[in-house]
Scaffold this active site. Structure first.
Site, PDB file in Angstrom:
ATOM      1  N   GLY A 330     101.630  80.263 103.716  1.00  0.00           N
ATOM      2  CA  GLY A 330     101.771  79.508 102.483  1.00  0.00           C
ATOM      3  C   GLY A 330     103.103  79.784 101.808  1.00  0.00           C
ATOM      4  O   GLY A 330     104.135  79.975 102.458  1.00  0.00           O
ATOM      5  N   SER A 331     103.080  79.832 100.476  1.00  0.00           N
ATOM      6  CA  SER A 331     104.326  79.888  99.717  1.00  0.00           C
ATOM      7  C   SER A 331     105.053  81.221  99.802  1.00  0.00           C
ATOM      8  O   SER A 331     106.195  81.324  99.340  1.00  0.00           O
ATOM      9  CB  SER A 331     104.039  79.542  98.250  1.00  0.00           C
ATOM     10  N   VAL A 332     104.456  82.244 100.394  1.00  0.00           N
ATOM     11  CA  VAL A 332     105.200  83.476 100.655  1.00  0.00           C
ATOM     12  C   VAL A 332     106.422  83.174 101.521  1.00  0.00           C
ATOM     13  O   VAL A 332     107.463  83.828 101.415  1.00  0.00           O
ATOM     14  CB  VAL A 332     104.281  84.533 101.317  1.00  0.00           C
TER      15      VAL A 332
END
Length: 608
Positions: A330-332
């Site tokens: 995801g946004s990591v």
């Protein structure tokens, strides 16, 4: 010499030659395979003839051997139990070794060539040989804190993992995988206890499937296609029956051999079911057979029956999720995007496009994405939120707010797949594969010395097709991370851009506690130009701040000089899934500007 005697002499000579060749074949050619064969009881018993070395965390043993009065002279025990099980692994008479017990076996068993002098001395003096000691890099308080943090309000362990690293050395300070298991039952000297524990810790469907498939493989020449099909079709029913029995609190040893088979299957599959059963309850139960006298049997530690009922497709507690599982990050992943943007000359204040919808095949289109249309490649922000003014946003704001549309446009329109791949590789990810993604765990990408699965961007198509690349930009599509890799991102940012190789073993000691080897920090490479690190650190610090940041302020108020940065993330289990998401966090802590710790956390979805 007459002819009959000559014939006998030749025959005897041939027999001696055959015997000589056979002895050489067995001892030289087949020696290693025979010695390592799991059925070789002599080797197995020899492993229990002398004390195996300790696995130690900050001076305390988390795995040790104690003398017994049975045929296996030493019992392997694990004072740390489930807390350290994903790291120590188990040492089982039936199921072999795993974890550090496997990777450091030569030192722990005393068979390492570096211990030859010690073994020779023991032989001459008549002392009982001993194994060496392995010191882990784990910080005891950090491990316990991470484990406790994975509990929900009711005290139940959530599914997920935590990894903490010393950014300046790569030493792994904590590695937690939950739920976990108790290796003590697998090291028991009672075969029935080991078998019951092993069975109960396995996913019921996976366990039944493995036994049935092995039965089919062994009997397939005699089975017709219809019979094989019936066996396969019966697996779900057997798995359901297996789960039902695991939850029982009584067990009749006189009848369970066949009575547990459901009636529709009994007329054709009974002989195969015997390969699976008889089942045994995992919780505490009473033997109800007349010859048993109502004997009480204790529960399998941390009985996972309820867990498998809640998560019927989960691999179970013996999976080390910190190292052996890959997830969409995801946004990591936007940490990598931000680093690539800075390398191209952007700054935290650079304004980038941030429309409500990004259409990778028509970048001029800025309208919001259509609802409930999985066929659309349009990218939208989390829950359809607007990023800043809905037109553009600074790079720092986009990272703090975690704007999908901004990073999708940035990667597709400016960074490109090649630059993104090189930046990801600098952070420790493997280079893109071909058109198909291989088994990411075999062979492992990294040994710490436990094997670690490969983190990947996916296929070449994921980096060349605009639709796929736009979703790769925020950690979806075919991007897969281990939690260890997520921690490595923040570790590199904290360590002035330098990525260190993670490692779990600090020292190996001989039986006399002399140092055999000591870990030496090793650089993997420069993930970020040191001149750009302050900008990336400041942007990640902005994530852990008041709104619009997606993170919250770090609860560190009693340590002066500590600064925290990080990146939050949510990741669908599928590209267009609207169901529960994995929750991520990767971050670092600096004290007076120096790196102290980097951490990654993943919490998998809960049911209900």
């Amino acid at each position: 010499m007459n002819l009959p005697i000559r014939k006998v002499a030749v025959a005897i000579g041939v027999l001696f030659l055959a015997l000589f060749l056979n002895l050489n074949l067995v001892q030289v050619v087949q020696g290693d395979s025979l010695r390592d064969h799991p059925g070789n009881r002599r080797v197995l018993l020899n492993e229990y003839a002398s004390p195996r070395g300790q696995i130690v965390v900050q001076g305390q043993a988390v795995a040790e051997s104690t003398p017994t009065n049975d045929g296996q002279k030493y019992l392997r025990s694990y004072p740390g139990g489930a807390l350290y099980a994903p790291l120590t692994g188990y040492f089982s008479f039936i199921y072999g070794r795993s974890g550090v017990e496997e990777s450091a076996d030569s030192i722990l068993s005393g068979d390492d060539p570096r211990l030859f002098t010690t073994r020779l001395s023991d032989l001459i003096t008549g002392r009982n040989p001993k194994g060496g000691t392995v010191e882990l890099t784990i910080n005891r308080d950090a491990q316990q804190a991470a484990y406790n943090a994975m509990k929900d309000a009711a005290g139940n362990l959530r599914r997920g993992a935590v990894v903490a690293i010393d950014p300046s050395t790569g030493a792994i300070l904590a590695a937690v995988s939950t739920p976990s298991f108790d290796p003590n039952i697998l090291s028991s000297h009672q075969a029935s206890a080991q078998q019951r524990g092993w069975r109960c810790y396995q996913n019921p469907t996976d366990y039944v499937t493995s036994v049935v498939q092995s039965t089919i493989a062994g009997a397939s020449p005699a089975l017709g296609g219809a019979e094989v099909a019936r066996l396969d079709a019966a697996i779900p029913r057997w798995a359901a029956q297996e789960m039902a029995w695991r939850a029982q609190n009584t067990y009749d040893a006189d009848t369970a051999g066949s009575a547990w088979v459901t009636q529709p299957d009994a007329n054709w599959s009974d002989s195969y079911v015997q390969q699976i059963g008889p089942p045994l309850p995992c919780g505490a139960y009473t033997e109800t057979g007349a010859h048993q006298g109502g004997a009480a049997v204790p529960a399998v530690p941390d009985d996972p029956t309820a867990f498998f009922r809640a998560y019927p497709s989960d691999p179970g507690p013996m999976l080390n999720r910190a190292f052996d599982q890959v997830y969409p990050p995801g946004s990591v992943f936007k940490i990598i995007d931000a680093a690539a943007a800075l390398a191209l000359g952007d700054t935290p204040g650079t304004r980038i496009p941030a429309a409500n919808g990004y259409w990778p095949f028509d970048p001029t289109k800025t309208t919001a994405c259509p609802k409930n249309d999985p066929s659309s490649s349009c990218v939208q922000n989390f829950e359809g939120e607007t990023c800043d003014n809905g037109v553009d946003a600074t790079l720092a704001f986009a990272l703090a707010k975690s704007c999908n549309t901004a990073f999708a446009a940035l990667v597709v329109e400016k960074i490109g797949g090649d630059r993104l791949a090189r930046q990801a590789q600098a952070f420790g990810l493997a280079a893109p594969y071909g058109e198909t993604v291989p088994d990411l765990c075999h062979p492992p990408a990294l040994l710490v010395p436990l094997p670690v699965c490969t983190s990947t961007l996916g296929s070449n198509q994921d980096l060349t097709d605009p639709g796929a690349l736009s979703h790769t930009a925020f950690g979806q599509q075919d991007v897969r991370f281990t939690p260890l890799q997520a921690a490595m991102l923040s570790a590199a940012v904290a360590n002035n851009g330098t990525l260190m190789k993670p490692y779990l073993i600090a020292k190996e000691l001989g039986p006399n506690l002399s140092t055999i080897s000591q870990a030496s920090p090793t650089e993997i490479g420069q993930a970020v130009d040191p001149a750009l690190v302050p900008a990336l650190q400041s942007m990640m610090e902005g994530v852990v701040a008041p709104p619009p940041a997606t993170g919250g302020a770090a609860a560190i108020t009693d340590i002066p000089g500590v600064v925290v940065g990080g990146k939050t993330g949510t990741a669908d289990t599928g590209l267009y899934s609207n169901g529960p998401s994995n929750d991520w966090f990767s971050g670092f802590a600096l004290k007076n500007g120096q790196p102290r710790i980097a951490v990654a956390v993943i919490i998998e979805p809960t049911n209900g």
